[in-house]
Design a protein around this motif. Structure first.
Motif, PDB file in Angstrom:
ATOM      1  N   THR A  91     -28.437 -59.399  68.265  1.00 39.28           N
ATOM      2  CA  THR A  91     -29.430 -59.911  67.316  1.00 39.28           C
ATOM      3  C   THR A  91     -29.873 -58.831  66.341  1.00 39.28           C
ATOM      4  O   THR A  91     -30.073 -59.095  65.146  1.00 39.28           O
ATOM      5  N   ASP A  92     -30.015 -57.620  66.845  1.00 38.03           N
ATOM      6  CA  ASP A  92     -30.564 -56.527  66.048  1.00 38.03           C
ATOM      7  C   ASP A  92     -29.514 -55.766  65.244  1.00 38.03           C
ATOM      8  O   ASP A  92     -29.890 -54.928  64.405  1.00 38.03           O
ATOM      9  N   LEU A  93     -28.219 -56.010  65.493  1.00 32.30           N
ATOM     10  CA  LEU A  93     -27.182 -55.234  64.814  1.00 32.30           C
ATOM     11  C   LEU A  93     -27.312 -55.409  63.301  1.00 32.30           C
ATOM     12  O   LEU A  93     -27.155 -56.521  62.777  1.00 32.30           O
ATOM     13  N   PRO A  94     -27.595 -54.343  62.553  1.00 36.08           N
ATOM     14  CA  PRO A  94     -27.851 -54.485  61.118  1.00 36.08           C
ATOM     15  C   PRO A  94     -26.586 -54.466  60.260  1.00 36.08           C
ATOM     16  O   PRO A  94     -26.664 -54.683  59.054  1.00 36.08           O
ATOM     17  N   LYS A  95     -25.444 -54.202  60.898  1.00 33.50           N
ATOM     18  CA  LYS A  95     -24.190 -54.055  60.163  1.00 33.50           C
ATOM     19  C   LYS A  95     -23.270 -55.235  60.459  1.00 33.50           C
ATOM     20  O   LYS A  95     -23.436 -55.921  61.474  1.00 33.50           O
ATOM     21  N   PRO A  96     -22.298 -55.492  59.585  1.00 36.14           N
ATOM     22  CA  PRO A  96     -21.404 -56.633  59.804  1.00 36.14           C
ATOM     23  C   PRO A  96     -20.683 -56.564  61.144  1.00 36.14           C
ATOM     24  O   PRO A  96     -20.184 -55.502  61.544  1.00 36.14           O
ATOM     25  N   LEU A  97     -20.624 -57.705  61.821  1.00 34.49           N
ATOM     26  CA  LEU A  97     -19.902 -57.844  63.085  1.00 34.49           C
ATOM     27  C   LEU A  97     -18.751 -58.813  62.892  1.00 34.49           C
ATOM     28  O   LEU A  97     -18.958 -59.962  62.491  1.00 34.49           O
ATOM     29  N   ILE A  98     -17.549 -58.334  63.166  1.00 34.13           N
ATOM     30  CA  ILE A  98     -16.350 -59.165  63.095  1.00 34.13           C
ATOM     31  C   ILE A  98     -15.811 -59.342  64.507  1.00 34.13           C
ATOM     32  O   ILE A  98     -15.653 -58.369  65.246  1.00 34.13           O
ATOM     33  N   CYS A  99     -15.547 -60.576  64.911  1.00 34.77           N
ATOM     34  CA  CYS A  99     -14.939 -60.853  66.215  1.00 34.77           C
ATOM     35  C   CYS A  99     -13.495 -61.287  66.014  1.00 34.77           C
ATOM     36  O   CYS A  99     -13.220 -62.139  65.158  1.00 34.77           O
ATOM     37  N   ALA A 100     -12.604 -60.703  66.794  1.00 37.43           N
ATOM     38  CA  ALA A 100     -11.197 -61.084  66.798  1.00 37.43           C
ATOM     39  C   ALA A 100     -10.897 -61.693  68.163  1.00 37.43           C
ATOM     40  O   ALA A 100     -10.730 -60.978  69.154  1.00 37.43           O
ATOM     41  N   VAL A 101     -10.867 -63.014  68.213  1.00 37.31           N
ATOM     42  CA  VAL A 101     -10.719 -63.744  69.477  1.00 37.31           C
ATOM     43  C   VAL A 101      -9.223 -63.831  69.801  1.00 37.31           C
ATOM     44  O   VAL A 101      -8.512 -64.674  69.271  1.00 37.31           O
ATOM     45  N   LEU A 118     -18.098 -62.698  60.748  1.00 32.93           N
ATOM     46  CA  LEU A 118     -16.766 -63.264  60.511  1.00 32.93           C
ATOM     47  C   LEU A 118     -16.058 -63.384  61.854  1.00 32.93           C
ATOM     48  O   LEU A 118     -16.115 -62.463  62.666  1.00 32.93           O
ATOM     49  N   VAL A 119     -15.390 -64.521  62.069  1.00 34.20           N
ATOM     50  CA  VAL A 119     -14.635 -64.721  63.307  1.00 34.20           C
ATOM     51  C   VAL A 119     -13.186 -65.042  62.962  1.00 34.20           C
ATOM     52  O   VAL A 119     -12.900 -65.991  62.226  1.00 34.20           O
ATOM     53  N   PHE A 120     -12.286 -64.240  63.506  1.00 36.56           N
ATOM     54  CA  PHE A 120     -10.848 -64.477  63.425  1.00 36.56           C
ATOM     55  C   PHE A 120     -10.383 -64.895  64.814  1.00 36.56           C
ATOM     56  O   PHE A 120     -10.862 -64.372  65.821  1.00 36.56           O
ATOM     57  N   MET A 121      -9.447 -65.821  64.887  1.00 41.21           N
ATOM     58  CA  MET A 121      -9.031 -66.355  66.182  1.00 41.21           C
ATOM     59  C   MET A 121      -7.525 -66.539  66.218  1.00 41.21           C
ATOM     60  O   MET A 121      -6.922 -67.038  65.262  1.00 41.21           O
ATOM     61  N   SER A 122      -6.921 -66.121  67.303  1.00 38.92           N
ATOM     62  CA  SER A 122      -5.496 -66.348  67.505  1.00 38.92           C
ATOM     63  C   SER A 122      -5.220 -67.846  67.609  1.00 38.92           C
ATOM     64  O   SER A 122      -5.998 -68.592  68.214  1.00 38.92           O
ATOM     65  N   ASP A 184      -0.567 -61.367  64.261  1.00 39.99           N
ATOM     66  CA  ASP A 184      -1.231 -60.990  63.010  1.00 39.99           C
ATOM     67  C   ASP A 184      -2.742 -60.846  63.156  1.00 39.99           C
ATOM     68  O   ASP A 184      -3.418 -60.417  62.214  1.00 39.99           O
ATOM     69  N   LEU A 185      -3.279 -61.229  64.316  1.00 40.18           N
ATOM     70  CA  LEU A 185      -4.728 -61.325  64.472  1.00 40.18           C
ATOM     71  C   LEU A 185      -5.436 -60.013  64.149  1.00 40.18           C
ATOM     72  O   LEU A 185      -6.331 -59.966  63.298  1.00 40.18           O
ATOM     73  N   MET A 186      -5.075 -58.947  64.826  1.00 37.89           N
ATOM     74  CA  MET A 186      -5.789 -57.690  64.643  1.00 37.89           C
ATOM     75  C   MET A 186      -5.552 -57.113  63.254  1.00 37.89           C
ATOM     76  O   MET A 186      -6.456 -56.506  62.659  1.00 37.89           O
ATOM     77  N   HIS A 187      -4.351 -57.303  62.725  1.00 32.67           N
ATOM     78  CA  HIS A 187      -4.065 -56.826  61.377  1.00 32.67           C
ATOM     79  C   HIS A 187      -4.982 -57.508  60.366  1.00 32.67           C
ATOM     80  O   HIS A 187      -5.554 -56.844  59.487  1.00 32.67           O
ATOM     81  N   GLU A 188      -5.128 -58.829  60.472  1.00 31.73           N
ATOM     82  CA  GLU A 188      -5.957 -59.569  59.526  1.00 31.73           C
ATOM     83  C   GLU A 188      -7.440 -59.228  59.701  1.00 31.73           C
ATOM     84  O   GLU A 188      -8.164 -59.041  58.720  1.00 31.73           O
ATOM     85  N   ALA A 189      -7.885 -59.160  60.955  1.00 31.97           N
ATOM     86  CA  ALA A 189      -9.290 -58.813  61.198  1.00 31.97           C
ATOM     87  C   ALA A 189      -9.581 -57.408  60.667  1.00 31.97           C
ATOM     88  O   ALA A 189     -10.611 -57.177  60.017  1.00 31.97           O
ATOM     89  N   ARG A 190      -8.660 -56.504  60.920  1.00 28.48           N
ATOM     90  CA  ARG A 190      -8.859 -55.125  60.486  1.00 28.48           C
ATOM     91  C   ARG A 190      -8.779 -55.007  58.951  1.00 28.48           C
ATOM     92  O   ARG A 190      -9.526 -54.232  58.337  1.00 28.48           O
ATOM     93  N   ARG A 191      -7.903 -55.766  58.334  1.00 29.64           N
ATOM     94  CA  ARG A 191      -7.787 -55.730  56.871  1.00 29.64           C
ATOM     95  C   ARG A 191      -9.102 -56.146  56.225  1.00 29.64           C
ATOM     96  O   ARG A 191      -9.558 -55.513  55.261  1.00 29.64           O
TER      97      ARG A 191
END
Length: 253
Positions: A91-101, A118-122, A184-191
């Motif tokens: 809740t308190d995280l002030p920076k962007p959080l991206i999840c790669a499921v 942002l959520v990326f999912m396989s 491609d999941l981690m590549h896209e999330a990381r990009r």
């Protein structure tokens, strides 16, 4: 090490690392994740946090063996839980959080996506919130965050049915932003993380704060309601039977 932490180009990657139990959250992993989120928040060199899982799962949710222990071992239950510690850190995280499921996301492995920016999912991953099949209530303010994110009926199906949601359906519902081929999941999330990390951190924080500020009171109120219902239902007949069946199956494996 239940959580792997790595830094590259102002992106901090947190990898849930209990692959033998599909990255189920026990107390150690809740605390480690909360601590890592707090440290990322306070590190002036970190612009973006990327969260994923090791092995074939994102997270199988709460460690049900520990949940049953909370019912049968009063001393363990009295120690409290770092679940809320992690939710507070999300809740308190002030920076962007991206999840790669990268694989299955069950329980908190699905509801924590409500805190992601942002959520990326396989394409081969699936999600489930098995609260009704375990005889308990929602968690992690999901009763508030998911209807806002997905719409009431999509959230109702996810939270009430205990059924699996495939990746393409999760995207259609609005819980997931992009579905990727597994390789491609981690590549896209990381990009995408790199794009955000190239922006001024102060600006990233300002944008996120203005977006999440209206939800803070709602998250707190929903969390209080959920804890009240969860406490009432945990250890009741339906929950005890479900957990006994789970640990019985596990013991016969």
């Amino acid at each position: 090490m239940v959580l792997q932490v790595s830094d590259d180009n102002r992106v901090r990657t947190l990898t849930l690392n209990r692959p033998d139990v599909l990255n189920a959250f026990n107390e150690e992993l809740y605390l480690a994740t909360a601590t890592a989120l707090r440290e990322a928040a306070n590190d002036s060199e970190v612009a973006v946090v990327l969260l994923t899982g090791a092995g074939r799962a994102f997270s199988a949710g709460n460690d049900l063996v520990e949940m049953q222990r909370r019912i049968t071992d009063p001393a363990f239950n009295q120690q409290g839980s770092h679940f809320s510690t992690m939710i507070d850190a999300l809740t308190d995280l002030p920076k962007p959080l991206i999840c790669a499921v990268n694989g299955v996301g069950v329980g908190i492995g699905a509801t924590m996506l409500g805190y992601a920016d942002l959520v990326f999912m396989s394409a081969t991953a699936r999600l489930k919130t098995p609260f009704t099949s375990l005889g308990v209530a929602p968690e992690a303010a999901s009763s508030y965050l998911l209807p806002r994110l997905m719409g009431k009926q999509n959230a109702a199906w996810l939270l009430l049915s205990s059924e699996w949601i495939e990746a393409d359906e999760a995207q259609r519902m609005g819980l997931v932003w992009k579905v990727c081929a597994p390789d491609d999941l981690m590549h896209e999330a990381r990009r995408h993380a790199d794009v955000l990390a190239s922006r001024p951190i102060s600006s990233l924080i300002a944008v996120k704060q203005t977006m999440v500020a209206p939800t803070r009171d709602g998250i707190a109120a929903a969390t209080a309601r959920e804890i009240e219902h969860f406490t009432e239902l945990m250890g009741a007949a339906a929950n005890s039977q479900a957990l006994s069946e789970f640990t019985g199956r596990r013991g016969s494996d």
